[in-house]
Design an enzyme around this catalytic site. Structure first.
Site, short mmCIF file in Angstrom:
data_model
loop_
_atom_site.label_atom_id
_atom_site.label_comp_id
_atom_site.label_asym_id
_atom_site.label_seq_id
_atom_site.Cartn_x
_atom_site.Cartn_y
_atom_site.Cartn_z
N ASP A 180 -5.28 5.89 9.87
CA ASP A 180 -5.54 7.20 10.50
C ASP A 180 -6.49 7.97 9.58
O ASP A 180 -6.16 9.02 9.06
CB ASP A 180 -4.22 7.95 10.70
CG ASP A 180 -4.41 9.21 11.55
OD1 ASP A 180 -5.49 9.37 12.16
OD2 ASP A 180 -3.47 10.03 11.60
MG LIG Z 1 -2.04 13.85 9.07
#
Ligand SMILES: [Mg+2]
Ligand SMILES: Nc1ncnc2c1ncn2[C@@H]1O[C@H](COP(=O)(O)OP(=O)(O)O)[C@@H](O)[C@H]1O
Length: 257
Positions: A180
């Site tokens: 991410d």
């Molecule tokens: Mg985060």
């Protein structure tokens, strides 16, 4: 209202904190002077985050685990606070060339980690399995997808996108991936990288996974006037040739995860 487990309370000591009376999302972060408590509804990801963080100690600058507890509903992870500011702080957004240099360096730090004994697999088949699960169980957040993913200029629905992703799998170059790689998960101080957080999706994956989300996050955060230069600047600093199809592929895949 809920209370913290005693084990965590003891580790926090005297510092004051506030807990929302309503639990609004899957996770909540409480920031102390030198510690951070991340509280998450129990899930595969809340469990994985802690084990990956443990595996990454001494390999990359990640928070140290100070304590951990679980009650019937939640995981509590107490960790050290990473010093500095998020990569999306105005200081760095106003100096995009420097920001992109630091991000390119951060990506390379991940690629340099030896993955021979890495127990966390996030390769494309694994991600597609998860995407398939989300599609089958109606868990895809269509409203929060990138604006061209679905609708007039995009795919008719998540099922069509999933099918396209299965039929257009790129060849993978496995590296250690953050999973991410967006600006709020990367910290800098005095123009140096100080740490990486939010590691639940880290593991072995295609290097284009992180490049794609890094590029998407830059576009989301930088002001209009810098956006057109971002692509070339990023690849100049990464010193690799851009592959637009792979970037598009991983951004589309992320909309099903
Ligand atoms: Mg985060
Ligand atoms: N160890 C840490 N050190 C400093 N800030 C942190 C730390 N952990 C979380 N934060 C802050 O909390 C925010 C949310 O934490 P994060 O782990 O990224 O959760 P989420 O899954 O909600 O994105 C981060 O963007 C950062 O600002």
């Amino acid at each position: 209202m809920f209370d913290l487990p005693d084990k965590i309370k003891n580790l926090i000591g005297e510092e004051k904190y506030q807990l929302d009376t309503v639990w609004r999302s899957e996770s909540k972060v409480i920031i102390f002077s030198d510690k951070v408590l991340k509280i998450q509804t129990i899930s595969q990801e809340s469990e994985t985050e802690r084990s990956i963080m443990a595996w990454l100690q001494n390999k990359l600058p990640v928070p140290k685990i100070l304590g951990y507890a679980r009650d019937e509903k939640r995981d509590y992870l107490l960790m050290t606070k990473i010093p500095g500011e998020m990569a999306c702080s105005p200081k760095y957004l106003n100096k995009p060339e420097q920001l992109i240099s630091l991000l390119a360096k951060a990506l390379r730090m991940f690629w340099e980690v030896d993955i021979n004994n890495c127990p966390f697999n996030n390769n494309l088949d694994e991600k597609l399995q998860r995407a398939k699960y989300n599609v089958k169980n109606n868990l895809v957040d269509v409203k929060n997808a990138e604006k061209d993913t679905f609708g007039k200029n995009g795919f008719k629905n998540p099922e069509h996108l999933l099918e396209w992703l299965y039929n257009n799998k790129p060849k993978e170059e496995l590296v250690l991936s953050h999973g991410d790689f967006c600006l709020p998960n990367i910290f800098f101080r005095n123009d140096k990288i100080t740490g990486f957080i939010d590691l639940a999706r880290a593991g072995m994956a295609d290097k284009w996974q992180d490049i794609a989300l890094c590029y998407r996050s830059l576009l989301n955060n930088l002001s209009e006037k810098y956006r057109s230069q971002t692509f070339y600047s990023l690849f100049e600093k990464l010193r690799i040739s851009p592959e637009r199809d792979k970037i598009r592929y991983y951004i589309l895949l992320d909309d099903l995860l």
